[in-house]
Design a protein around this motif. Structure first.
Motif, short mmCIF file in Angstrom:
data_model
loop_
_atom_site.label_atom_id
_atom_site.label_comp_id
_atom_site.label_asym_id
_atom_site.label_seq_id
_atom_site.Cartn_x
_atom_site.Cartn_y
_atom_site.Cartn_z
N UNK A 147 0.81 -1.21 0.00
CA UNK A 147 0.00 0.00 0.00
C UNK A 147 0.85 1.27 0.00
N UNK A 148 2.15 1.10 0.24
CA UNK A 148 3.05 2.26 0.32
C UNK A 148 4.16 2.14 -0.73
N UNK A 149 4.64 3.30 -1.20
CA UNK A 149 5.78 3.31 -2.11
C UNK A 149 7.05 2.97 -1.34
N UNK A 150 8.14 2.70 -2.08
CA UNK A 150 9.44 2.49 -1.45
C UNK A 150 9.98 3.82 -0.94
N UNK A 151 10.98 3.72 -0.05
CA UNK A 151 11.65 4.93 0.42
C UNK A 151 12.28 5.68 -0.77
N UNK A 152 12.04 6.97 -0.85
CA UNK A 152 12.73 7.85 -1.79
C UNK A 152 13.69 8.69 -0.96
N UNK A 153 14.99 8.40 -1.07
CA UNK A 153 15.97 8.90 -0.11
C UNK A 153 17.00 9.83 -0.74
N UNK A 154 17.41 10.81 0.04
CA UNK A 154 18.52 11.68 -0.32
C UNK A 154 19.51 11.73 0.84
N UNK A 155 20.78 11.91 0.49
CA UNK A 155 21.84 11.99 1.49
C UNK A 155 22.66 13.25 1.26
N UNK A 156 23.07 13.89 2.35
CA UNK A 156 23.88 15.10 2.25
C UNK A 156 24.75 15.20 3.49
N UNK A 157 25.77 16.04 3.42
CA UNK A 157 26.64 16.31 4.57
C UNK A 157 26.37 17.72 5.06
N UNK A 158 26.14 17.87 6.37
CA UNK A 158 25.88 19.15 7.00
C UNK A 158 27.08 19.53 7.86
N UNK A 159 27.58 20.76 7.69
CA UNK A 159 28.79 21.17 8.38
C UNK A 159 28.46 21.88 9.70
N UNK A 160 27.90 21.13 10.63
CA UNK A 160 27.69 21.63 11.99
C UNK A 160 27.46 20.42 12.90
N UNK A 161 27.37 20.66 14.19
CA UNK A 161 27.12 19.57 15.14
C UNK A 161 25.70 19.05 14.98
N UNK A 162 25.52 17.75 15.12
CA UNK A 162 24.23 17.13 14.84
C UNK A 162 23.14 17.56 15.82
N UNK A 163 23.50 18.14 16.97
CA UNK A 163 22.46 18.61 17.89
C UNK A 163 21.58 19.69 17.26
N UNK A 164 22.14 20.45 16.30
CA UNK A 164 21.38 21.51 15.67
C UNK A 164 20.16 20.95 14.94
N UNK A 165 20.28 19.74 14.43
CA UNK A 165 19.15 19.07 13.78
C UNK A 165 18.11 18.64 14.81
N UNK A 166 18.55 18.08 15.92
CA UNK A 166 17.65 17.57 16.95
C UNK A 166 16.83 18.69 17.58
N UNK A 167 17.40 19.90 17.66
CA UNK A 167 16.68 21.04 18.24
C UNK A 167 15.33 21.28 17.57
N UNK A 168 15.21 20.88 16.30
CA UNK A 168 13.96 21.12 15.56
C UNK A 168 12.74 20.44 16.22
N UNK A 169 13.00 19.40 17.01
CA UNK A 169 11.89 18.69 17.63
C UNK A 169 11.06 19.60 18.52
N UNK A 170 11.69 20.60 19.12
CA UNK A 170 10.98 21.51 20.03
C UNK A 170 10.84 22.92 19.47
N UNK A 171 11.33 23.15 18.26
CA UNK A 171 11.40 24.52 17.73
C UNK A 171 10.13 24.88 16.97
N UNK A 172 9.06 25.13 17.71
CA UNK A 172 7.79 25.54 17.12
C UNK A 172 7.94 26.82 16.30
N UNK A 173 8.73 27.77 16.79
CA UNK A 173 8.75 29.11 16.22
C UNK A 173 9.29 29.18 14.80
N UNK A 174 10.05 28.15 14.34
CA UNK A 174 10.66 28.25 13.01
C UNK A 174 9.71 27.84 11.89
N UNK A 175 8.60 27.15 12.20
CA UNK A 175 7.75 26.61 11.15
C UNK A 175 7.13 27.70 10.26
#
Length: 360
Positions: A147-175
């Motif tokens: 019932x679902x398609x396969x994963x359509x995936x992209x990969x990239x390298x981000x030049x900062x500490x990975x915590x910056x990504x995790x912060x988005x979980x609580x960052x309501x104000x940026x949406x």
């Protein structure tokens, strides 16, 4: 709300997070070749043996330092390109072509692996502990459903500490500013090793109307979102995968993937067209974040206002993955809800924020 601001979080340690880290599609590693992985401040090698399982070893040969990822797979063993020492899936040297006696110390580290949801995971623990069964990656039935398609995936390298990504979980104000998708309702729940987010919005510039995004981090690095929105006259149900693996303390590999639920009554070609179009919009929305991450720095003690939400509480939750197991506090659950722009801390998860992730 006073509980949303605290000084309990200290500067991040230099170790990498304890937990399962996603390395992308498992099928990408099943070609009979060694695959180089520059992660966790070192180099690893992943390969599939004749047993069909995927194995990961330290990639530098302890004999004379050659890179095993430039060698070859033979049976269940990895052959060093320099002197043809053969290394088993358990990390022990299995044979030396010019010597019968194998030195007792001839071994490399073998890393625990897991295949789940068509993905490959590697376990990291700075203390060397085995995977905790309590934090195993949950199965997503949609990954095994027609019932679902396969994963359509992209990969990239981000030049900062990975915590910056995790912060988005609580960052309501940026949406609103970043995505053009202001929230009408938002809730965070930090429960043991899982961090939840419930987002609801009336209109999104890229993803449609009536947007509902129900998401969770399972551990420090694997994030799944069940999303639903109406666009082009259709209700589109999607699964989003957002996972990272640190290369070092200032960069990480980011993998972003989407799968779309097929609409009953439409042809395969029609469903694929909807899936690809929506995946394009989702990728475009995600790259709005990527542009921010590419150009920001890490702020360990951000100056927050009342409307920013539980950023510090998120970081307290995230610190558990960098803390020695013996020093971990007892598991707890904290709930924070935002309605009409006002944050409050709750004792229980409200009905509106009850996770639907178990349905996937």
């Amino acid at each position: 709300m006073e509980t949303l601001v605290t000084d309990k979080v200290s500067t991040f340690p230099t170790r990498y997070a304890r937990g399962w880290h996603c390395l992308g599609l498992a099928a990408d590693y099943k070609d009979g070749k060694p695959h180089r992985l520059d992660i966790f401040g070192t180099r690893l090698v992943a390969y599939q043996g004749e047993d069909g399982a995927l194995h990961i070893l330290d990639s530098y040969c302890p004999h004379m330092g050659a890179d095993l990822s430039t060698g070859e797979v033979r049976g269940n063993e990895l052959v060093c390109p320099f002197h043809h020492w053969q290394w088993g899936r358990d990390g022990k040297c299995a044979s030396i072509p010019y010597c019968k006696r194998i030195p007792p110390r001839a071994r490399v580290k073998a890393w625990p692996t897991l295949e789940q949801n068509r993905l490959l995971f590697v376990w990291h623990d700075a203390e060397g502990g085995a995977p905790d069964p309590e934090v195993e990656i949950p199965r997503i039935d949609a990954c095994f459903s027609a019932e679902w398609t396969d994963w359509m995936m992209r990969k990239m390298v981000i030049q900062t500490n990975c915590r910056e990504l995790v912060d988005n979980l609580a960052d309501l104000a940026h949406f609103g500013p970043v995505h053009g998708s202001p929230a009408s309702y938002f809730c965070n729940t930090f429960d043991g090793h899982v961090g939840y987010q419930m987002f609801q919005g009336e209109e999104s510039e890229l993803l449609g109307s009536g947007l509902r995004a129900d998401s969770a981090y399972f551990g420090p690095a694997y994030h799944v979102t069940r999303m639903s929105a109406r666009t082009g006259g259709q209700t589109v149900d999607t699964l989003l995968l957002n996972c990272h693996v640190p290369i070092d303390q200032n960069s990480f590999e980011l993998r972003y993937a989407i799968k779309v639920k097929r609409v009953p009554g439409l042809s395969e070609a029609e469903n694929q067209a909807i899936a690809e179009a929506y995946a394009g919009q989702a990728h475009k929305s995600f790259f709005q974040d990527v542009e921010i991450w590419h150009n920001k720095i890490r702020i360990d003690k951000p100056v927050l206002c009342d409307g920013d939400g539980p950023v510090y509480q998120l970081r307290e939750w995230y610190e558990q993955f960098y803390t020695n197991v013996a020093d971990l506090p007892a598991p707890s659950r904290k709930v924070f809800e935002c309605k009409a722009g006002t944050w409050r801390q709750l004792d229980e998860v409200p009905e509106q924020a009850r996770s639907q992730l178990h349905l996937i």
